[in-house]
Write an enzyme that holds these catalytic residues in place. Structure first.
Site, PDB file in Angstrom:
ATOM      1  N   HIS A   1       0.877  -1.175   0.000  1.00 21.29           N
ATOM      2  CA  HIS A   1       0.000   0.000   0.000  1.00 21.29           C
ATOM      3  C   HIS A   1       0.911   1.222   0.000  1.00 21.29           C
ATOM      4  CE1 HIS A   1      -3.547  -2.481   1.317  1.00 21.29           C
ATOM      5  NE2 HIS A   1      -2.569  -3.210   1.831  1.00 21.29           N
TER       6      HIS A   1
ATOM      7  N   HIS B   1      -8.614 -10.331   0.757  1.00 14.26           N
ATOM      8  CA  HIS B   1      -8.433 -10.096   2.185  1.00 14.26           C
ATOM      9  C   HIS B   1      -9.607 -10.771   2.853  1.00 14.26           C
ATOM     10  CE1 HIS B   1      -7.471  -7.282   5.738  1.00 14.26           C
ATOM     11  NE2 HIS B   1      -8.476  -8.066   6.132  1.00 14.26           N
TER      12      HIS B   1
ATOM     13  N   ASP C   1       2.669  -6.724   2.694  1.00 14.17           N
ATOM     14  CA  ASP C   1       1.493  -5.929   3.089  1.00 14.17           C
ATOM     15  C   ASP C   1       1.943  -4.599   3.690  1.00 14.17           C
ATOM     16  OD1 ASP C   1      -1.166  -5.257   3.294  1.00 14.17           O
ATOM     17  OD2 ASP C   1      -1.527  -6.395   5.129  1.00 14.17           O
TER      18      ASP C   1
ATOM     19  N   HIS D   1       1.508   4.401   8.022  1.00  6.39           N
ATOM     20  CA  HIS D   1       0.714   5.473   8.611  1.00  6.39           C
ATOM     21  C   HIS D   1       1.675   6.374   9.369  1.00  6.39           C
ATOM     22  CE1 HIS D   1      -3.056   3.348   7.732  1.00  6.39           C
ATOM     23  NE2 HIS D   1      -2.477   2.258   8.208  1.00  6.39           N
TER      24      HIS D   1
END
Length: 389
Positions: free
Chosen positions: A7, A123, A253, A257
């Site tokens: 991501h 997922h 994965d 953040h």
């Protein structure tokens, strides 16, 4: 290393990371190709939105790239337009997502599994079971904390969803790849043996192979992720399943953040952690500890991703293949800190950890992009991944 699950947060969430920043961290960690997920802002749920991400990557990515289309309950028309030679796959959040990307309607799921022209990656967590587990804690009068995370997102939640995905794939003979398996129970869903000929495959991620629920006390929300990190018994079962080939691929994965976001209360803190820069080092540590062989690691991070996705001319050191290479020193240590990471978010769950090995150099398409100390910026070295299927 070919990482089939990252991501990178662009577009729309670039305060967390960008295709440029996270691909820099990836090549510093020995990852030469990646496939990136659709939960950005706006979500990547149309072919136009998908192709716009390829434009960004062509201008800024240090590693080779592909991007998933995100499935919704209403975009089957877009899924059917995916080109098996140009697009890596369609991502289905079967429970436990946000916004339009959650697909729970059985008719919508059946249609996707029946008609997708590309690999389906899932997922798998059951939202109803997660809500039941949360309600049970609320009835006790407690406010959930990070220590409850593997209880809320437990084995039952994972197995209910992953077994449903596998049953749909068997019904329609779909090409299915189940992402980030975390529990011993789920392993019963997957066949042992080599990846050739399988139409249902499974993946484990580096953090689920490294951490256990014993680490929540020390690291708190920094290792909050979905699906959750579970027991050491589950972790040991995942490692065993790499040897039996019930698990075919290892990925990251990677999901950055900001530290400020992670330092919120448990309920507000987002799930995910940055991993691409230290994923390969963590696997080399498992080699040092004799839990994995170097040959097995290479199979799971290079050979098998190339085979499963039918990537053209990558994943092996062969004449005529692209020179995507990483040179490692198994005997030179790497001391990790938040200050020396390449992540845009500026932190790592491995802060203050010393790995036994080091990344000495990385090449993408024959161009050196990392020299062991810094990422080398000359021209954009990367290419769009293409697929022979």
């Amino acid at each position: 290393m070919i990482d089939d699950q990252v991501h990178f947060r662009e577009p729309g969430l670039t305060h967390k990371g960008t295709i440029a920043s996270e691909s820099r961290a990836a090549v510093a960690g020995g990852i030469t190709s990646y496939m990136e997920m659709p939960n950005v802002n706006p979500a990547t749920t149309s072919i136009d939105a998908l192709e716009s991400k390829f434009v960004i990557a062509a201008q800024s990515s240090m590693a080779n790239y592909s991007f998933y289309l995100g499935a919704t309950e209403n975009n089957l028309d877009q899924i059917k337009l995916l080109n098996p030679q140009k697009h890596c796959g369609v991502k289905v959040f079967m429970g436990a997502s946000t916004g339009d990307l959650l697909v729970e309607n059985p008719k919508a799921l059946e249609a996707i599994f029946c008609e997708s022209p590309v690999l389906i990656v899932t997922h798998c967590e059951s939202s109803p079971i997660i809500q039941q587990n949360l309600a049970r804690i609320s009835r006790s009068g407690r406010v959930p904390t990070i220590l409850d995370h593997p209880v809320i997102r437990d084995t039952a939640a994972c197995f209910a969803s992953s077994s449903y995905a596998v049953s749909l794939a068997k019904k329609y003979r779909s090409q299915l790849h189940v992402l980030h398996i975390t529990t011993e129970k789920e392993l019963s869903l997957f066949e042992a043996g080599t990846i050739e000929g399988k139409h249902i495959t499974a993946e484990a991620c580096v953090h689920h192979l490294w951490f256990s629920d014993q680490d929540y006390q020390r690291l708190g929300n920094l290792i909050k992720c979905n699906p959750s990190i579970k027991s050491s018994k589950d972790r040991d079962a995942l490692i065993k399943a790499l040897h039996t080939n019930q698990i075919d691929i290892i990925a990251t994965d990677h999901a950055p953040h900001t530290l400020e976001e992670k330092q919120q209360d448990y309920n507000q803190a987002p799930a995910g952690l940055p991993l691409v820069e230290h994923a390969l080092l963590s696997l080399l540590e498992a080699v040092k500890d004799k839990r994995l062989s170097i040959e097995l690691v290479i199979e799971k991070i290079a050979h098998n991703p190339a085979k499963r996705y039918a990537i053209n001319n990558r994943g092996f050191i062969r004449e005529g293949y692209y020179a995507d290479l990483v040179l490692v020193d198994m005997n030179q240590t790497t001391t990790v800190s938040n200050k020396n990471t390449h992540y845009h978010c500026g932190w790592t769950p491995f802060d203050n950890h010393q790995f036994s090995s080091s990344i000495q150099s990385t090449w993408v398409n024959g161009q050196q992009v990392f020299n062991g100390q810094q990422v080398i910026h000359q021209s954009v070295p990367s290419k769009r991944l293409t697929f022979n299927r």
